[in-house]
Write a protein that holds these residues in place. Structure first.
Motif, mmCIF file in Angstrom:
data_model
loop_
_atom_site.group_PDB
_atom_site.id
_atom_site.type_symbol
_atom_site.label_atom_id
_atom_site.label_comp_id
_atom_site.label_asym_id
_atom_site.label_seq_id
_atom_site.Cartn_x
_atom_site.Cartn_y
_atom_site.Cartn_z
ATOM 1 N N PRO A 39 0.817 -1.224 0.000
ATOM 2 C CA PRO A 39 0.000 0.000 0.000
ATOM 3 C C PRO A 39 0.841 1.260 0.000
ATOM 4 C CG PRO A 39 -0.021 -1.035 2.163
ATOM 5 C CD PRO A 39 0.668 -1.993 1.241
ATOM 6 N N ASP A 40 2.123 1.153 0.356
ATOM 7 C CA ASP A 40 2.965 2.341 0.420
ATOM 8 C C ASP A 40 3.713 2.607 -0.888
ATOM 9 O OD1 ASP A 40 2.282 2.754 3.109
ATOM 10 O OD2 ASP A 40 3.805 1.304 3.763
ATOM 11 N N ALA A 41 3.647 1.662 -1.831
ATOM 12 C CA ALA A 41 4.356 1.851 -3.092
ATOM 13 C C ALA A 41 3.642 2.892 -3.954
ATOM 14 C CB ALA A 41 4.449 0.529 -3.841
ATOM 15 N N ALA A 42 4.412 3.614 -4.738
ATOM 16 C CA ALA A 42 3.844 4.599 -5.653
ATOM 17 C C ALA A 42 3.040 3.880 -6.733
ATOM 18 C CB ALA A 42 4.957 5.431 -6.277
ATOM 19 N N PRO A 43 1.995 4.538 -7.295
ATOM 20 C CA PRO A 43 1.162 3.873 -8.305
ATOM 21 C C PRO A 43 1.942 3.326 -9.489
ATOM 22 C CG PRO A 43 0.058 5.844 -7.527
ATOM 23 C CD PRO A 43 1.420 5.848 -6.907
ATOM 24 N N LEU A 44 2.939 4.066 -9.985
ATOM 25 C CA LEU A 44 3.677 3.571 -11.143
ATOM 26 C C LEU A 44 4.498 2.336 -10.776
ATOM 27 C CD1 LEU A 44 4.257 3.996 -14.116
ATOM 28 C CD2 LEU A 44 6.138 5.510 -13.493
ATOM 29 N N GLU A 45 5.070 2.330 -9.591
ATOM 30 C CA GLU A 45 5.812 1.154 -9.140
ATOM 31 C C GLU A 45 4.882 -0.055 -9.013
ATOM 32 O OE1 GLU A 45 8.271 -0.297 -5.151
ATOM 33 O OE2 GLU A 45 7.904 1.840 -5.505
ATOM 34 N N ARG A 46 3.695 0.161 -8.471
ATOM 35 C CA ARG A 46 2.717 -0.920 -8.360
ATOM 36 C C ARG A 46 2.257 -1.395 -9.737
ATOM 37 N NH1 ARG A 46 -1.961 1.358 -4.868
ATOM 38 N NH2 ARG A 46 -2.841 -0.719 -5.289
ATOM 39 N N ALA A 47 2.138 -0.451 -10.678
ATOM 40 C CA ALA A 47 1.721 -0.815 -12.036
ATOM 41 C C ALA A 47 2.742 -1.747 -12.682
ATOM 42 C CB ALA A 47 1.534 0.445 -12.881
ATOM 43 N N GLN A 274 -11.095 8.600 -30.496
ATOM 44 C CA GLN A 274 -12.179 7.817 -29.916
ATOM 45 C C GLN A 274 -12.342 8.005 -28.413
ATOM 46 O OE1 GLN A 274 -11.405 3.964 -32.544
ATOM 47 N NE2 GLN A 274 -13.230 3.728 -31.286
ATOM 48 N N THR A 275 -11.242 8.290 -27.709
ATOM 49 C CA THR A 275 -11.352 8.383 -26.255
ATOM 50 C C THR A 275 -10.999 9.759 -25.705
ATOM 51 O OG1 THR A 275 -9.153 7.393 -26.113
ATOM 52 C CG2 THR A 275 -11.019 5.932 -25.788
ATOM 53 N N GLY A 276 -10.246 10.562 -26.455
ATOM 54 C CA GLY A 276 -9.914 11.896 -25.982
ATOM 55 C C GLY A 276 -8.418 12.149 -25.946
ATOM 56 N N PRO A 277 -8.017 13.393 -25.747
ATOM 57 C CA PRO A 277 -6.607 13.777 -25.907
ATOM 58 C C PRO A 277 -5.718 13.530 -24.698
ATOM 59 C CG PRO A 277 -7.933 15.720 -25.487
ATOM 60 C CD PRO A 277 -8.890 14.571 -25.579
ATOM 61 N N THR A 278 -6.266 13.050 -23.568
ATOM 62 C CA THR A 278 -5.431 12.871 -22.380
ATOM 63 C C THR A 278 -5.600 11.464 -21.808
ATOM 64 O OG1 THR A 278 -7.059 13.534 -20.707
ATOM 65 C CG2 THR A 278 -5.830 15.309 -21.819
ATOM 66 N N ILE A 279 -4.651 11.074 -20.977
ATOM 67 C CA ILE A 279 -4.723 9.776 -20.318
ATOM 68 C C ILE A 279 -5.938 9.696 -19.402
ATOM 69 C CG2 ILE A 279 -3.301 10.409 -18.319
ATOM 70 C CD1 ILE A 279 -1.935 7.668 -18.596
ATOM 71 N N ARG A 280 -6.351 10.838 -18.859
ATOM 72 C CA ARG A 280 -7.542 10.867 -18.002
ATOM 73 C C ARG A 280 -8.805 10.569 -18.799
ATOM 74 N NH1 ARG A 280 -4.146 14.715 -16.703
ATOM 75 N NH2 ARG A 280 -5.162 16.256 -18.023
ATOM 76 N N ASP A 281 -8.845 11.027 -20.065
ATOM 77 C CA ASP A 281 -9.999 10.715 -20.913
ATOM 78 C C ASP A 281 -10.089 9.213 -21.171
ATOM 79 O OD1 ASP A 281 -10.789 13.423 -21.288
ATOM 80 O OD2 ASP A 281 -9.214 13.674 -22.785
ATOM 81 N N ILE A 324 -2.051 2.177 -16.280
ATOM 82 C CA ILE A 324 -2.395 1.354 -15.121
ATOM 83 C C ILE A 324 -2.212 2.156 -13.832
ATOM 84 C CG2 ILE A 324 -1.870 -0.785 -13.888
ATOM 85 C CD1 ILE A 324 -3.195 -1.020 -16.725
ATOM 86 N N ALA A 325 -1.160 2.968 -13.773
ATOM 87 C CA ALA A 325 -0.947 3.819 -12.594
ATOM 88 C C ALA A 325 -2.106 4.798 -12.417
ATOM 89 C CB ALA A 325 0.372 4.570 -12.711
ATOM 90 N N GLU A 326 -2.612 5.366 -13.514
ATOM 91 C CA GLU A 326 -3.759 6.273 -13.429
ATOM 92 C C GLU A 326 -4.984 5.554 -12.888
ATOM 93 O OE1 GLU A 326 -6.436 9.443 -13.779
ATOM 94 O OE2 GLU A 326 -4.230 9.450 -13.755
ATOM 95 N N LEU A 327 -5.204 4.322 -13.309
ATOM 96 C CA LEU A 327 -6.354 3.563 -12.820
ATOM 97 C C LEU A 327 -6.189 3.192 -11.350
ATOM 98 C CD1 LEU A 327 -6.947 1.263 -15.934
ATOM 99 C CD2 LEU A 327 -8.209 3.336 -15.296
ATOM 100 N N LEU A 328 -4.974 2.904 -10.923
ATOM 101 C CA LEU A 328 -4.731 2.651 -9.505
ATOM 102 C C LEU A 328 -5.080 3.882 -8.668
ATOM 103 C CD1 LEU A 328 -1.379 0.658 -9.706
ATOM 104 C CD2 LEU A 328 -3.501 -0.174 -8.665
ATOM 105 N N ARG A 329 -4.725 5.050 -9.157
ATOM 106 C CA ARG A 329 -5.065 6.289 -8.438
ATOM 107 C C ARG A 329 -6.571 6.466 -8.329
ATOM 108 N NH1 ARG A 329 -1.230 8.300 -12.263
ATOM 109 N NH2 ARG A 329 0.870 8.397 -11.341
ATOM 110 N N ARG A 330 -7.309 5.917 -9.278
ATOM 111 C CA ARG A 330 -8.772 6.044 -9.278
ATOM 112 C C ARG A 330 -9.444 4.969 -8.421
ATOM 113 N NH1 ARG A 330 -11.206 8.383 -14.643
ATOM 114 N NH2 ARG A 330 -9.625 9.929 -15.179
ATOM 115 N N GLY A 331 -8.667 4.086 -7.846
ATOM 116 C CA GLY A 331 -9.247 3.094 -6.964
ATOM 117 C C GLY A 331 -9.525 1.740 -7.588
ATOM 118 N N TRP A 332 -9.046 1.497 -8.818
ATOM 119 C CA TRP A 332 -9.204 0.164 -9.396
ATOM 120 C C TRP A 332 -8.441 -0.834 -8.525
ATOM 121 C CZ3 TRP A 332 -10.373 -1.550 -14.831
ATOM 122 C CH2 TRP A 332 -11.171 -0.626 -15.512
ATOM 123 N N THR A 333 -9.051 -1.970 -8.258
ATOM 124 C CA THR A 333 -8.361 -3.003 -7.500
ATOM 125 C C THR A 333 -7.376 -3.743 -8.405
ATOM 126 O OG1 THR A 333 -9.960 -4.754 -8.002
ATOM 127 C CG2 THR A 333 -10.428 -3.315 -6.103
#
Length: 375
Positions: A39-47, A274-281, A324-333
């Motif tokens: 739980p203490d690892a950074a999202p990119l490291e966990r990805a 199709q999805t948008g110009p950013t990783i958040r899209d 994957i790191a972005e999705l981890l930040r959003r709470g994806w298990t």
């Protein structure tokens, strides 16, 4: 063709597993429990840690057609003229990719079969030229075996339906050469009006062979008819949520719900159009599809080298860990992410193979002609 078929059926060499260091950890099967996350690892490291065990199965690569226009290329050291090469596949933790055999718009209809076979031959040559990094695969088991040996599995397809030239015999020939997916659009039997009787026969024969139906770009009547007809799960290799971005290849909410109910797989493309110009899209579309179709029915489609613009943070095949790191930040298990990247494609491949075994035991190859069914 016989040589190509032999190549695609080549068994792993006996010494390949022994060439790996003794301490190389072999990944578990697709549905094995994940190790406890830190739980203490950074999202990119966990990805990166997750993708070591559950790499990306990319639903659509346009690399074959892109390479046809290059006088010379080096995929082993890196190739700036394309979005996909061996170093970027490794950095992006790509464990499998579907290589598109689609044809460009405007190609003469009488060239469709030959052009598809030429692209198939090019994929064969690319894989054969990089045996330390790539391996041809047809089945879920072969995909897992490639990953166990440190290779990326290469699956053939989707191909365009025009490549069949309205012939079930040609469908069987292409399957014999390794085809795993066919896009059901752009023909008289799979059109804006839906599937004809011959189209139904094509879908049934695809089920018997284990060729997956790709519904991206198909009309809504065709999609609904295939969902009702197919005994195997279907793919949408390049479809996001139309509610978020009104692209014609994106799926409306009601079809996403139906696709989930049918245990199909919506593979969201990483494209600006199709999805948008950013990783958040892109992440927004993945959230939306997961909410409607379910976590077992959403996947990833890089759509690299297909002539599409990509979000800056997802510019090539090396960028998957950032998504994957972005999705981890959003709470994806992490179990849901393991399904997104690897497990859902494995499920669909295994289900298609199981359906094919059942259908082959039940009936002989179909011999109907389009003139007999559609008049």
């Amino acid at each position: 063709m016989a040589e190509l078929q032999d190549d695609l059926h080549t068994a792993p060499e006996a010494g390949e597993l022994g060439d790996l260091p003794l301490d190389t950890p072999f990944p578990p099967e697709p549905y094995a429990p994940l190790p406890e996350p830190d739980p203490d690892a950074a999202p990119l490291e966990r990805a990166y840690a997750l993708l070591e065990t559950h790499p990306v199965a990319d639903g659509y690569s346009g690399l074959p057609w892109a390479l046809r226009h290059l006088p010379w290329y080096d995929l082993e050291l890196g190739e700036s003229a394309v979005d996909t090469d061996v170093p970027r596949l490794r950095k992006g933790r790509v464990g499998a990719l579907f290589c598109s055999l689609h044809l460009p718009e405007g190609l003469a209809a009488n060239r469709a079969v030959a052009a598809t076979l030429e692209q198939l031959d090019l994929v064969r040559a690319v894989v054969a030229g990089h045996p330390e990094y790539l391996r041809p695969a047809r089945t879920a088991g072969e995909v897992v075996d490639a990953h166990h040996c440190g290779r990326a599995a290469v699956l053939l397809g989707p191909a365009t339906a025009a490549a069949l030239d309205d012939s079930l015999g040609l469908l069987r020939v292409l399957h014999g050469l390794g085809l795993r997916a066919l896009t059901l659009t752009g023909t008289s039997w799979a059109s804006e009006a839906g599937l004809t009787r011959f189209g139904d026969a094509v879908v049934r024969e695809m089920n018997r062979l284990g060729v997956l139906a790709d519904l991206s770009g198909a009309s809504e009547p065709t999609i609904r008819r295939v969902l009702a007809t197919s005994r195997a799960p279907v793919l949408a290799t390049r479809s996001a949520a139309r509610a978020l971005r009104p692209h014609p290849a994106n799926l409306p909410d009601d079809l996403l719900v139906e696709l989930g109910a049918a245990k199909g797989l919506c593979m969201v493309p990483l494209t600006a159009e199709q999805t948008g110009p950013t990783i958040r899209d892109v992440a927004d579309h993945l959230d939306h599809v997961r909410a409607l179709a379910g976590p077992g029915c959403v996947g990833l489609s890089g759509t690299y080298d297909a002539g599409c613009a990509h979000p800056q943070e997802l510019s090539d095949a090396s960028c998957y860990p950032h998504l994957i790191a972005e999705l981890l930040r959003r709470g994806w298990t992490e179990p849901d992410l393991a399904l997104l990247t690897w497990g859902n494609v494995q499920r669909v491949l295994r289900a298609a193979d199981s359906t094919a075994r059942t259908e082959q035991a039940r009936r002989e190859p179909a011999t109907a002609r389009i003139t007999e069914l559609d008049g």
